[in-house]
Design a protein around this motif. Structure first.
Motif, PDB file in Angstrom:
ATOM      1  N   UNK A  62      36.690  41.288  47.248  1.00 29.06           N
ATOM      2  CA  UNK A  62      37.449  40.100  47.051  1.00 29.06           C
ATOM      3  C   UNK A  62      38.204  39.534  45.928  1.00 29.06           C
ATOM      4  N   UNK A  63      37.728  40.143  44.764  1.00 27.18           N
ATOM      5  CA  UNK A  63      38.434  39.915  43.452  1.00 27.18           C
ATOM      6  C   UNK A  63      39.704  40.453  43.195  1.00 27.18           C
ATOM      7  N   UNK A  64      40.695  39.659  42.946  1.00 25.50           N
ATOM      8  CA  UNK A  64      42.211  40.256  42.857  1.00 25.50           C
ATOM      9  C   UNK A  64      41.981  41.666  41.790  1.00 25.50           C
ATOM     10  N   UNK A  65      42.955  42.621  42.217  1.00 29.23           N
ATOM     11  CA  UNK A  65      42.930  43.620  41.133  1.00 29.23           C
ATOM     12  C   UNK A  65      43.196  43.277  39.826  1.00 29.23           C
ATOM     13  N   UNK A  66      44.269  42.541  39.517  1.00 25.22           N
ATOM     14  CA  UNK A  66      44.389  42.362  38.007  1.00 25.22           C
ATOM     15  C   UNK A  66      43.163  41.601  37.308  1.00 25.22           C
ATOM     16  N   UNK A  67      42.661  40.571  38.252  1.00 23.80           N
ATOM     17  CA  UNK A  67      41.472  40.126  37.681  1.00 23.80           C
ATOM     18  C   UNK A  67      40.391  41.113  37.383  1.00 23.80           C
ATOM     19  N   UNK A  68      39.914  41.809  38.401  1.00 21.74           N
ATOM     20  CA  UNK A  68      39.000  43.221  37.990  1.00 21.74           C
ATOM     21  C   UNK A  68      39.336  43.920  36.718  1.00 21.74           C
ATOM     22  N   UNK A  75      35.002  46.421  28.572  1.00 16.39           N
ATOM     23  CA  UNK A  75      33.940  47.397  28.809  1.00 16.39           C
ATOM     24  C   UNK A  75      34.562  49.062  28.510  1.00 16.39           C
ATOM     25  N   UNK A  76      35.690  49.274  29.198  1.00 17.19           N
ATOM     26  CA  UNK A  76      36.243  50.657  29.036  1.00 17.19           C
ATOM     27  C   UNK A  76      37.647  50.663  28.446  1.00 17.19           C
ATOM     28  N   UNK A  77      37.975  49.546  27.947  1.00 16.01           N
ATOM     29  CA  UNK A  77      39.175  49.479  27.348  1.00 16.01           C
ATOM     30  C   UNK A  77      40.431  49.735  28.205  1.00 16.01           C
ATOM     31  N   UNK A  78      41.665  49.499  27.659  1.00 18.76           N
ATOM     32  CA  UNK A  78      42.927  49.632  28.513  1.00 18.76           C
ATOM     33  C   UNK A  78      43.238  51.063  28.709  1.00 18.76           C
ATOM     34  N   UNK A  79      43.747  51.415  30.013  1.00 15.24           N
ATOM     35  CA  UNK A  79      44.064  52.473  30.421  1.00 15.24           C
ATOM     36  C   UNK A  79      43.449  53.119  31.653  1.00 15.24           C
ATOM     37  N   UNK A  80      43.304  54.517  31.451  1.00 13.11           N
ATOM     38  CA  UNK A  80      42.825  55.522  32.581  1.00 13.11           C
ATOM     39  C   UNK A  80      41.460  54.940  33.146  1.00 13.11           C
ATOM     40  N   UNK A  81      40.234  54.941  32.348  1.00 13.99           N
ATOM     41  CA  UNK A  81      39.187  54.711  32.789  1.00 13.99           C
ATOM     42  C   UNK A  81      38.831  53.224  33.431  1.00 13.99           C
ATOM     43  N   UNK A  82      39.593  52.419  33.005  1.00 12.20           N
ATOM     44  CA  UNK A  82      39.363  50.931  33.515  1.00 12.20           C
ATOM     45  C   UNK A  82      39.929  51.001  34.934  1.00 12.20           C
ATOM     46  N   UNK A  83      41.116  51.813  35.100  1.00  8.15           N
ATOM     47  CA  UNK A  83      41.720  52.030  36.624  1.00  8.15           C
ATOM     48  C   UNK A  83      40.833  52.861  37.490  1.00  8.15           C
ATOM     49  N   UNK A  84      40.167  53.974  36.855  1.00  7.17           N
ATOM     50  CA  UNK A  84      39.365  54.353  37.826  1.00  7.17           C
ATOM     51  C   UNK A  84      38.043  53.792  38.355  1.00  7.17           C
ATOM     52  N   UNK A  85      37.491  52.947  37.208  1.00  6.03           N
ATOM     53  CA  UNK A  85      36.528  52.310  37.742  1.00  6.03           C
ATOM     54  C   UNK A  85      36.674  51.249  38.769  1.00  6.03           C
ATOM     55  N   UNK A  86      37.955  50.506  38.558  1.00  3.78           N
ATOM     56  CA  UNK A  86      38.446  49.526  39.348  1.00  3.78           C
ATOM     57  C   UNK A  86      38.466  50.033  40.837  1.00  3.78           C
ATOM     58  N   UNK A  87      39.527  51.277  41.103  1.00  2.20           N
ATOM     59  CA  UNK A  87      39.447  51.822  42.166  1.00  2.20           C
ATOM     60  C   UNK A  87      38.292  52.236  42.820  1.00  2.20           C
ATOM     61  N   UNK A  88      37.157  52.741  42.212  1.00  5.91           N
ATOM     62  CA  UNK A  88      35.834  53.234  42.754  1.00  5.91           C
ATOM     63  C   UNK A  88      35.303  51.858  43.437  1.00  5.91           C
ATOM     64  N   UNK A  89      35.079  50.825  42.477  1.00  3.84           N
ATOM     65  CA  UNK A  89      34.635  49.524  43.245  1.00  3.84           C
ATOM     66  C   UNK A  89      35.456  49.160  44.426  1.00  3.84           C
ATOM     67  N   UNK A  90      36.724  49.288  44.507  1.00  2.00           N
ATOM     68  CA  UNK A  90      37.488  48.815  45.751  1.00  2.00           C
ATOM     69  C   UNK A  90      37.132  49.820  46.784  1.00  2.00           C
ATOM     70  N   UNK A  91      36.974  51.041  46.536  1.00  2.00           N
ATOM     71  CA  UNK A  91      36.801  52.389  47.499  1.00  2.00           C
ATOM     72  C   UNK A  91      35.370  51.933  48.216  1.00  2.00           C
ATOM     73  N   UNK A 156      49.192  50.426  36.603  1.00  2.00           N
ATOM     74  CA  UNK A 156      50.172  50.669  35.499  1.00  2.00           C
ATOM     75  C   UNK A 156      50.316  49.453  34.518  1.00  2.00           C
ATOM     76  N   UNK A 157      49.783  48.327  34.976  1.00  4.31           N
ATOM     77  CA  UNK A 157      50.017  47.022  34.191  1.00  4.31           C
ATOM     78  C   UNK A 157      49.009  47.202  33.063  1.00  4.31           C
ATOM     79  N   UNK A 161      49.194  54.480  34.168  1.00  2.74           N
ATOM     80  CA  UNK A 161      50.271  55.166  34.556  1.00  2.74           C
ATOM     81  C   UNK A 161      50.418  55.316  35.999  1.00  2.74           C
ATOM     82  N   UNK A 162      50.997  56.189  36.486  1.00  3.15           N
ATOM     83  CA  UNK A 162      51.190  56.316  38.067  1.00  3.15           C
ATOM     84  C   UNK A 162      52.534  55.470  38.532  1.00  3.15           C
ATOM     85  N   UNK A 163      52.750  55.579  39.853  1.00  5.62           N
ATOM     86  CA  UNK A 163      54.017  55.160  40.228  1.00  5.62           C
ATOM     87  C   UNK A 163      54.272  53.429  39.988  1.00  5.62           C
TER      88      UNK A 163
END
Length: 209
Positions: A62-68, A75-91, A156-157, A161-163
């Motif tokens: 339920x947490x909006x993606x930008x908020x997550x 914790x993980x800094x800006x970039x790849x690892x933050x995005x990966x962690x958030x995507x894992x949580x959503x999946x 990407x925000x 990276x990515x589309x």
């Protein structure tokens, strides 16, 4: 026509962004499956854990993606690892829930027949429960993958990276062509993933018969 011309001029960059997007989706969904499927199995053996575990996973959904992303950046800094962690949580939620549902839905008579043949719990899981629940588990991975394709665009925000790079660039300069250059390939990627998993599900159902 403008979109076709854009891709013709920027083919190298576009392919690079598609590759980045695929990496985000494949790594995050794969990691979520490695965590979520065993966790779903554990929940079938520990039913009392199901409400808190699924409840927590549901709260994260339920947490909006930008908020997550914002929560994870310290914790993980800006970039790849933050995005990966958030995507894992959503999946995680669809994978854990479908794994639990698929295994819990196995006919008790089949389990008893396996135990009557002298199977251990591990053998019962590996030889009976997981094969019978495979289509349901795969459906959870299918949902998680499609969700990840969409959420990865937001990555990407934060410089992942990515589309989404094209989408955010297009929004910044109010350029429909740029927005569509990111949105359409992402949508096609989601449709392709959904179709592939649907085909695999049908094959598993056919084999189970």
């Amino acid at each position: 026509m403008r979109l076709v011309a854009f891709f013709a001029r920027n083919a190298h960059e576009a392919l690079g962004l598609v590759g980045q997007h695929l990496v985000l989706v494949v790594l995050s969904t794969g990691a979520a499956a490695l965590v979520g499927i065993p966790l779903g199995v554990v929940l079938t053996r520990r039913p009392a854990w199901r409400p808190p575990v699924l409840g927590l996973a549901g709260v994260f959904q339920t947490i909006p993606s930008l908020a997550l992303f914002g929560i994870l950046i310290p914790i993980f800094g800006i970039g790849f690892w933050t995005a990966i962690t958030a995507l894992i949580v959503y999946a995680l939620l669809p994978i854990v829930r479908n794994t639990y549902t698929g295994i819990a839905g196995v006919d008790p008579a089949i389990r008893e027949a396996g135990r009557g043949m002298g199977m251990t719990d591990a053998e019962l899981l590996r030889l009976v429960e997981l094969p019978l629940a495979a289509a349901v588990i795969l459906a959870g991975v299918r949902v998680a993958t499609v969700v990840s394709v969409g959420v990865a665009t937001i990555g990407a925000a934060i410089g992942a990276g990515g589309l989404g790079v094209y989408v955010f660039r297009g929004v910044a300069v109010v350029d429909d062509t740029l927005i569509l250059a990111g949105a359409i390939p992402a949508a096609l990627m989601a449709l392709a993933a959904d179709g592939l998993f649907a085909l695999l599900e049908r094959r598993l159902v056919w084999r189970a018969r």
